[in-house]
Design an enzyme around this catalytic site. Structure first.
Site, PDB file in Angstrom:
ATOM      1  N   TYR A 176       0.933  -1.421   0.079  1.00 11.07           N
ATOM      2  CA  TYR A 176      -0.139   0.077   0.021  1.00 11.07           C
ATOM      3  C   TYR A 176       0.767   1.375   0.031  1.00 11.07           C
ATOM      4  O   TYR A 176       0.734   2.155  -0.828  1.00 11.07           O
ATOM      5  CB  TYR A 176      -0.738   0.008   1.191  1.00 11.07           C
ATOM      6  CG  TYR A 176      -1.941   1.215   1.484  1.00 11.07           C
ATOM      7  CD1 TYR A 176      -3.005   1.183   0.450  1.00 11.07           C
ATOM      8  CD2 TYR A 176      -1.771   2.171   2.226  1.00 11.07           C
ATOM      9  CE1 TYR A 176      -4.075   2.133   0.583  1.00 11.07           C
ATOM     10  CE2 TYR A 176      -2.621   3.386   2.151  1.00 11.07           C
ATOM     11  CZ  TYR A 176      -3.951   3.285   1.605  1.00 11.07           C
ATOM     12  OH  TYR A 176      -4.761   4.306   1.500  1.00 11.07           O
ATOM     13  N   ARG A 217     -10.765  -0.431  10.364  1.00 10.29           N
ATOM     14  CA  ARG A 217      -9.977   0.538  10.533  1.00 10.29           C
ATOM     15  C   ARG A 217     -10.487   1.051  12.214  1.00 10.29           C
ATOM     16  O   ARG A 217     -11.693   0.442  12.609  1.00 10.29           O
ATOM     17  CB  ARG A 217     -10.458   1.532   9.670  1.00 10.29           C
ATOM     18  CG  ARG A 217      -9.510   1.326   8.243  1.00 10.29           C
ATOM     19  CD  ARG A 217      -9.580   2.322   7.263  1.00 10.29           C
ATOM     20  NE  ARG A 217     -10.683   2.112   6.569  1.00 10.29           N
ATOM     21  CZ  ARG A 217     -10.999   2.699   5.303  1.00 10.29           C
ATOM     22  NH1 ARG A 217      -9.918   4.049   5.151  1.00 10.29           N
ATOM     23  NH2 ARG A 217     -11.960   2.494   4.560  1.00 10.29           N
ATOM     24  N   VAL A 219     -11.759   3.619  13.757  1.00 11.02           N
ATOM     25  CA  VAL A 219     -12.964   4.371  14.043  1.00 11.02           C
ATOM     26  C   VAL A 219     -14.282   3.355  14.033  1.00 11.02           C
ATOM     27  O   VAL A 219     -15.032   3.217  14.734  1.00 11.02           O
ATOM     28  CB  VAL A 219     -13.273   5.654  13.300  1.00 11.02           C
ATOM     29  CG1 VAL A 219     -14.444   6.476  13.866  1.00 11.02           C
ATOM     30  CG2 VAL A 219     -11.855   6.613  13.469  1.00 11.02           C
ATOM     31  N   GLY A 238      -1.045   1.994  22.407  1.00  4.30           N
ATOM     32  CA  GLY A 238      -2.228   3.053  22.409  1.00  4.30           C
ATOM     33  C   GLY A 238      -1.779   4.355  22.539  1.00  4.30           C
ATOM     34  O   GLY A 238      -2.640   5.184  22.505  1.00  4.30           O
TER      35      GLY A 238
END
Ligand code: NAD
Ligand code: UGA
Length: 346
Positions: A176, A217, A219, A238
């Site tokens: 990618y 993903r 969200v 995190g």
């Protein structure tokens, strides 16, 4: 075109753009602007189509192979006289007549682009070559949706367009990241060598309604998990950051870039930066305070920080995002509730 100047310096100049069909220069020929959107059945693409279709002078053609997109995202336009939908894989040539090309076709979620990495790189390289070939034949302007992933795991923060990035060329994300970098190279080579009018947007994490529910993903994962009452899976540590742009702001930025005079690359994103733990806390607070946050393993080469410097977009496009994360998340929640069949408690 390369030229030697009088002082012997080697100077690169750009060829004039190729001319479209002679018919379009005839004063008796009137027609709409024909706009191709590759990847138009996907998340950003379908919102872009909605906006383009608002203009009655636009005819929109979508070419999509439905790998991560769906006809459902376009159902309100199917059958409309100014709209056409073609099942087409951009790794194959496409012979149509258009004036503008928004080239979005490419799986964007890491779980999908890593699923068949060879296909992902073919989509980015051969797909972009094919769309540039089309642009060259018909004299169309072409916009590429590149990505903040061209900066890799950035050593410069926030990222400006002049930063060349820190990308692993042989990692699991390379199909990618490097694919998009080659796509950008191809765009500039066609521009310099063949005079193609190009636009390059470097998109930073975008979210909103119509993202696939199991897109993977962050969200979409957190909202779906919060609505299903499942733990929010924060990938370790995190503390990695992202900057999230609401989709209507993104579409506005893409159209301004296409219509403006600057080739780019231009960062389009929202500079509001959050750690993944902060994002999880916000989703928990806004959507379901009862869910727990669970730390899980991360994937290789995950960028540790990302935030766009959008000075160029502000100055050259007069663009900046309007929707804050706290205002955008409830809009996405509404769409996910409908699709998951989880009504809001009274
Ligand atoms: N959403 C983001 O946060 C983000 C960030 C940076 C860049 N981008 C770029 O924006 C574009 C759209 O992203 P999105 O989030 O809407 O993703 P998406 O996966 O929802 O949409 C991609 C679309 O391209 C289609 N597609 C994939 N491979 C194809 C092929 N070979 N031929 C034809 N169609 C093909 C898919 O079916 C889908 O409809 C992509 O180019 C992506 O790289 C997105
Ligand atoms: O904006 C971009 O340029 C790129 O962003 C994304 O890449 P990434 O930021 O890694 O996207 P996510 O998969 O949403 O991950 C974001 C962060 O959330 C974390 N994450 C992800 C999923 C999850 O359930 N939990 C979680 O903590 C990941 O570890 C990562 O640090 C995608 O590669 C592309 O859509 C896009 O080109």
């Amino acid at each position: 075109m390369a030229k030697n100047t009088s002082n012997g310096e080697h100077q690169i100049t750009t060829k004039p753009p190729p001319t479209p069909s002679p018919l379009r220069n005839s004063k008796f020929f009137q027609s709409n602007m024909r706009i191709l959107v590759t990847g138009g059945a996907g998340f950003i693409g379908s919102h872009l189509v909605d906006k383009l279709m608002e203009n009655e002078k636009n005819e929109v053609i979508v070419a999509d192979n439905y790998f991560t997109g769906s006809k459902d995202n376009l159902k309100k336009w199917i059958g409309h006289p100014r709209f056409e939908l073609i099942r087409h894989d951009v790794t194959e040539p496409l012979l149509i007549e258009v004036d503008k090309i928004y080239h979005l076709a490419c799986p964007a979620s890491p779980i999908f682009y890593k699923h068949n990495p060879v296909k992902t790189i073919k989509t980015n390289v051969i797909g972009t070559l094919n769309m540039l070939g089309l642009a060259k034949r018909v004299g169309a302007r072409i916009l590429l949706t590149s990505t903040s992933e061209v900066y890799g795991d950035p050593l410069e923060h926030p990222q400006t367009e002049s930063y060349w990035g820190n990308v692993n060329p042989i990692g699991v994300r390379s199909c990618y990241d490097e694919g998009k970098r080659v796509a950008e190279t191809l765009m500039f080579d066609y521009h310099r060598q063949h005079g193609i009018e190009i636009r390059i947007a470097r998109i930073f994490n975008t979210y909103g309604p119509r993202m696939n529910i199991d897109d993977g993903r962050v969200v979409s994962n957190f909202i779906a998990q919060a609505l299903r009452g499942e733990p929010l899976t924060v990938q370790a540590p995190g503390t990695q950051t992202r900057s999230f742009c609401y989709v209507s702001d993104m579409v506005d930025g893409l159209i301004r870039l296409m219509e403006g005079e600057n080739t780019g690359p231009i960062n389009i994103g929202n500079p509001g930066e959050f750690t993944m733990l902060e994002l999880a806390e916000t989703v928990k607070e806004l959507i379901n305070p009862e869910v727990v946050i669970k730390m899980v393993d991360n994937t290789p080469d995950d960028p540790r920080q990302r935030k766009p410097d959008i000075s160029k977009a502000k100055e050259l496009l007069g663009w900046e995002p309007k929707i804050k994360l706290r205002d955008g998340l409830p809009l996405m929640e509404e769409d996910f509730r409908l699709r998951l069949g989880v009504p809001k408690k009274k």
